[in-house]
Motif scaffolding. Structure first.
Motif, PDB file in Angstrom:
ATOM      1  N   CYS A  11       0.858  -1.185   0.000  1.00  0.00           N
ATOM      2  CA  CYS A  11       0.000   0.000   0.000  1.00  0.00           C
ATOM      3  C   CYS A  11       0.894   1.235   0.000  1.00  0.00           C
ATOM      4  O   CYS A  11       1.788   1.348   0.849  1.00  0.00           O
ATOM      5  N   PRO A  12       0.699   2.171  -0.925  1.00  0.00           N
ATOM      6  CA  PRO A  12       1.527   3.374  -0.950  1.00  0.00           C
ATOM      7  C   PRO A  12       1.384   4.176   0.346  1.00  0.00           C
ATOM      8  O   PRO A  12       0.267   4.358   0.849  1.00  0.00           O
ATOM      9  N   ALA A  13       2.489   4.648   0.872  1.00  0.00           N
ATOM     10  CA  ALA A  13       2.452   5.383   2.142  1.00  0.00           C
ATOM     11  C   ALA A  13       1.778   6.746   2.015  1.00  0.00           C
ATOM     12  O   ALA A  13       1.370   7.328   3.028  1.00  0.00           O
ATOM     13  N   ASP A  14       1.642   7.249   0.800  1.00  0.00           N
ATOM     14  CA  ASP A  14       0.972   8.545   0.629  1.00  0.00           C
ATOM     15  C   ASP A  14      -0.525   8.386   0.358  1.00  0.00           C
ATOM     16  O   ASP A  14      -1.182   9.359  -0.035  1.00  0.00           O
ATOM     17  N   ARG A  15      -1.057   7.180   0.600  1.00  0.00           N
ATOM     18  CA  ARG A  15      -2.493   6.966   0.454  1.00  0.00           C
ATOM     19  C   ARG A  15      -3.070   6.465   1.792  1.00  0.00           C
ATOM     20  O   ARG A  15      -3.517   5.313   1.888  1.00  0.00           O
ATOM     21  N   PRO A  16      -3.047   7.291   2.819  1.00  0.00           N
ATOM     22  CA  PRO A  16      -3.499   6.850   4.145  1.00  0.00           C
ATOM     23  C   PRO A  16      -4.951   6.412   4.189  1.00  0.00           C
ATOM     24  O   PRO A  16      -5.333   5.634   5.073  1.00  0.00           O
ATOM     25  N   GLU A  17      -5.749   6.867   3.245  1.00  0.00           N
ATOM     26  CA  GLU A  17      -7.152   6.453   3.215  1.00  0.00           C
ATOM     27  C   GLU A  17      -7.290   4.963   2.892  1.00  0.00           C
ATOM     28  O   GLU A  17      -8.349   4.378   3.112  1.00  0.00           O
ATOM     29  N   ALA A  26      -5.852  -7.974   4.080  1.00  0.00           N
ATOM     30  CA  ALA A  26      -4.721  -8.890   3.958  1.00  0.00           C
ATOM     31  C   ALA A  26      -4.263  -9.382   5.323  1.00  0.00           C
ATOM     32  O   ALA A  26      -4.785  -8.978   6.363  1.00  0.00           O
ATOM     33  N   ASP A  27      -3.270 -10.265   5.308  1.00  0.00           N
ATOM     34  CA  ASP A  27      -2.714 -10.767   6.559  1.00  0.00           C
ATOM     35  C   ASP A  27      -1.765  -9.752   7.177  1.00  0.00           C
ATOM     36  O   ASP A  27      -1.593  -9.714   8.396  1.00  0.00           O
ATOM     37  N   ALA A  28      -1.148  -8.958   6.336  1.00  0.00           N
ATOM     38  CA  ALA A  28      -0.327  -7.834   6.787  1.00  0.00           C
ATOM     39  C   ALA A  28      -0.213  -6.880   5.620  1.00  0.00           C
ATOM     40  O   ALA A  28      -0.413  -7.256   4.458  1.00  0.00           O
ATOM     41  N   VAL A  29       0.115  -5.626   5.937  1.00  0.00           N
ATOM     42  CA  VAL A  29       0.264  -4.625   4.889  1.00  0.00           C
ATOM     43  C   VAL A  29       1.707  -4.156   4.852  1.00  0.00           C
ATOM     44  O   VAL A  29       2.347  -3.987   5.890  1.00  0.00           O
ATOM     45  N   ILE A  30       2.226  -4.001   3.630  1.00  0.00           N
ATOM     46  CA  ILE A  30       3.555  -3.417   3.436  1.00  0.00           C
ATOM     47  C   ILE A  30       3.333  -1.971   3.012  1.00  0.00           C
ATOM     48  O   ILE A  30       2.969  -1.697   1.860  1.00  0.00           O
ATOM     49  N   VAL A  31       3.509  -1.060   3.956  1.00  0.00           N
ATOM     50  CA  VAL A  31       3.335   0.364   3.657  1.00  0.00           C
ATOM     51  C   VAL A  31       4.612   0.839   2.974  1.00  0.00           C
ATOM     52  O   VAL A  31       5.706   0.775   3.547  1.00  0.00           O
ATOM     53  N   ASP A  32       4.463   1.325   1.750  1.00  0.00           N
ATOM     54  CA  ASP A  32       5.617   1.561   0.879  1.00  0.00           C
ATOM     55  C   ASP A  32       6.031   3.036   0.855  1.00  0.00           C
ATOM     56  O   ASP A  32       5.283   3.890   0.393  1.00  0.00           O
ATOM     57  N   ASP A  35       9.311   2.939  -3.994  1.00  0.00           N
ATOM     58  CA  ASP A  35       8.919   3.158  -5.388  1.00  0.00           C
ATOM     59  C   ASP A  35       7.483   3.615  -5.584  1.00  0.00           C
ATOM     60  O   ASP A  35       7.167   4.259  -6.585  1.00  0.00           O
ATOM     61  N   ALA A  36       6.587   3.266  -4.668  1.00  0.00           N
ATOM     62  CA  ALA A  36       5.181   3.621  -4.836  1.00  0.00           C
ATOM     63  C   ALA A  36       4.902   5.095  -4.557  1.00  0.00           C
ATOM     64  O   ALA A  36       3.801   5.574  -4.822  1.00  0.00           O
ATOM     65  N   VAL A  37       5.899   5.801  -4.035  1.00  0.00           N
ATOM     66  CA  VAL A  37       5.706   7.204  -3.660  1.00  0.00           C
ATOM     67  C   VAL A  37       6.638   8.089  -4.481  1.00  0.00           C
ATOM     68  O   VAL A  37       7.860   7.879  -4.495  1.00  0.00           O
ATOM     69  N   ALA A  38       6.068   9.080  -5.158  1.00  0.00           N
ATOM     70  CA  ALA A  38       6.876  10.010  -5.950  1.00  0.00           C
ATOM     71  C   ALA A  38       7.794  10.820  -5.035  1.00  0.00           C
ATOM     72  O   ALA A  38       7.460  11.065  -3.864  1.00  0.00           O
ATOM     73  N   PRO A  39       8.947  11.251  -5.531  1.00  0.00           N
ATOM     74  CA  PRO A  39       9.885  11.997  -4.691  1.00  0.00           C
ATOM     75  C   PRO A  39       9.273  13.197  -3.987  1.00  0.00           C
ATOM     76  O   PRO A  39       9.572  13.456  -2.812  1.00  0.00           O
ATOM     77  N   ASP A  40       8.387  13.935  -4.688  1.00  0.00           N
ATOM     78  CA  ASP A  40       7.818  15.131  -4.071  1.00  0.00           C
ATOM     79  C   ASP A  40       6.687  14.820  -3.097  1.00  0.00           C
ATOM     80  O   ASP A  40       6.131  15.720  -2.465  1.00  0.00           O
ATOM     81  N   ALA A  41       6.345  13.536  -2.959  1.00  0.00           N
ATOM     82  CA  ALA A  41       5.278  13.144  -2.024  1.00  0.00           C
ATOM     83  C   ALA A  41       5.823  12.383  -0.807  1.00  0.00           C
ATOM     84  O   ALA A  41       5.053  12.005   0.068  1.00  0.00           O
ATOM     85  N   THR A  43       7.687  13.312   1.787  1.00  0.00           N
ATOM     86  CA  THR A  43       7.526  13.992   3.079  1.00  0.00           C
ATOM     87  C   THR A  43       6.096  13.843   3.576  1.00  0.00           C
ATOM     88  O   THR A  43       5.854  13.555   4.756  1.00  0.00           O
ATOM     89  N   ARG A  44       5.134  14.023   2.683  1.00  0.00           N
ATOM     90  CA  ARG A  44       3.727  13.848   3.053  1.00  0.00           C
ATOM     91  C   ARG A  44       3.448  12.408   3.464  1.00  0.00           C
ATOM     92  O   ARG A  44       2.706  12.147   4.424  1.00  0.00           O
ATOM     93  N   ALA A  45       4.064  11.477   2.768  1.00  0.00           N
ATOM     94  CA  ALA A  45       3.868  10.060   3.083  1.00  0.00           C
ATOM     95  C   ALA A  45       4.399   9.733   4.476  1.00  0.00           C
ATOM     96  O   ALA A  45       3.774   8.977   5.232  1.00  0.00           O
ATOM     97  N   ARG A  46       5.538  10.284   4.826  1.00  0.00           N
ATOM     98  CA  ARG A  46       6.096  10.033   6.162  1.00  0.00           C
ATOM     99  C   ARG A  46       5.176  10.609   7.235  1.00  0.00           C
ATOM    100  O   ARG A  46       4.984  10.011   8.297  1.00  0.00           O
ATOM    101  N   GLY A  47       4.605  11.760   6.959  1.00  0.00           N
ATOM    102  CA  GLY A  47       3.667  12.346   7.914  1.00  0.00           C
ATOM    103  C   GLY A  47       2.444  11.473   8.105  1.00  0.00           C
ATOM    104  O   GLY A  47       1.951  11.293   9.227  1.00  0.00           O
ATOM    105  N   ALA A  48       1.957  10.880   7.002  1.00  0.00           N
ATOM    106  CA  ALA A  48       0.808   9.976   7.085  1.00  0.00           C
ATOM    107  C   ALA A  48       1.136   8.750   7.920  1.00  0.00           C
ATOM    108  O   ALA A  48       0.290   8.241   8.669  1.00  0.00           O
TER     109      ALA A  48
END
Length: 272
Positions: A11-17, A26-32, A35-41, A43-48
């Motif tokens: 699951c992309p880390a910049d898609r908290p929804e 799933a049995d577990a989620v791999i928060v990414d 590669d799933a997160v664009a460079p400019d996103a 920082t926002r993904a880490r905040g999520a």
């Protein structure tokens, strides 16, 4: 060992929804965070990720490669959370992986030629709990253009890498995670590969879409006939001494270990 399997959903880390739904499905989620997160996103993904209200036992966070500025930022972010299992993207350097903060359990993602060649050394590290392999980055690192043939089957180099990572993990008694099946619509192909993964000794298969979860779970869950055979052969072993014949097949300790594995998987298999 990583015990969350068998279906691990990226699951992309910049898609908290999507976080809660991914964990529920799933049995577990791999928060990414890679590669799933664009460079400019990123920082926002880490905040999520800091704000995420998820069970840490069912979350693996894929961080950027060691040696990168993004990796440093990822670890600093995770230090502000309760998430302690990380997947290190493009793991290649055992020395760098060994230096990761001891608070974190590591899944080393061997997805380049250098990473696959280093799989044995990575698996030997005390902080590495599992290995995973990846086909597309591997082929890209070799200068290739496709990990699969026209019929959808892996090319020999990908199959060799898959086997090498599985053997390295097995030799050290840690988990091995099979690569994602990128063709979301090809559920038949996914079922074939996940069934082979389970039979070969992988602990889990990663996936990229919720529709793939149940296919993977079914592949890893032993069938009624398999469970019946496992119970019967283990019962027979209690009455026999050493090697014996059961239903026309020679049975020795390796076969009994296969039976015990089937029963363990049946006990933990989630409903599908």
């Amino acid at each position: 060992m990583i015990e969350a399997g068998p279906a691990l959903l990226f699951c992309p880390a910049d898609r908290p929804e999507r976080f809660a739904k991914a964990v529920a499905r799933a049995d577990a989620v791999i928060v990414d965070l890679e590669d799933a997160v664009a460079p400019d996103a990123k920082t926002r993904a880490r905040g999520a990720l800091i704000e995420a209200d998820l069970d840490p036992d069912r979350v693996i966070v894929r961080v950027n490669p060691t040696g990168s500025a993004d990796f440093v930022s990822d670890i600093a972010t995770l230090s502000q959370t309760d998430f302690r299992t990380i997947m290190v993207a493009k793991a290649e350097d055992p020395r760098a992986v060994a230096r990761i903060d001891s608070r974190f359990a590591v899944v080393a993602l061997c997805e380049t030629a250098a990473g696959v060649v280093a799989a044995d050394e990575l698996a030997a590290l005390s902080n590495v709990r599992a290995l995973m392999w990846g086909a597309e980055d591997l082929v890209a690192s070799l200068g290739g253009t496709s990990s699969r043939k026209r019929n959808g089957r892996y090319r020999d180099v990908a199959r060799a890498a898959r086997a090498r990572v599985l053997l390295a993990a097995g030799a050290r008694g840690i988990s091995a995670i099979d690569a994602v099946h990128l063709d979301i619509a090809d559920l038949k192909g996914l079922a074939r590969e996940a069934t082979d993964a389970a039979a070969s000794g992988f602990s889990a298969t990663a996936c990229i879409h919720p529709a793939q979860v149940e296919v993977i779970r079914r592949a890893y869950a032993p069938g009624v006939e398999e469970v019946g055979w496992a119970r019967a052969v283990l019962d027979a072993a209690d009455r026999e001494r050493g090697v014996f014949s059961f239903e026309g097949r020679m049975v020795d300790e390796p076969v009994l270990r296969h039976a015990r594995t089937l029963l363990r998987r049946a006990e933990v298999a989630p409903e599908v």
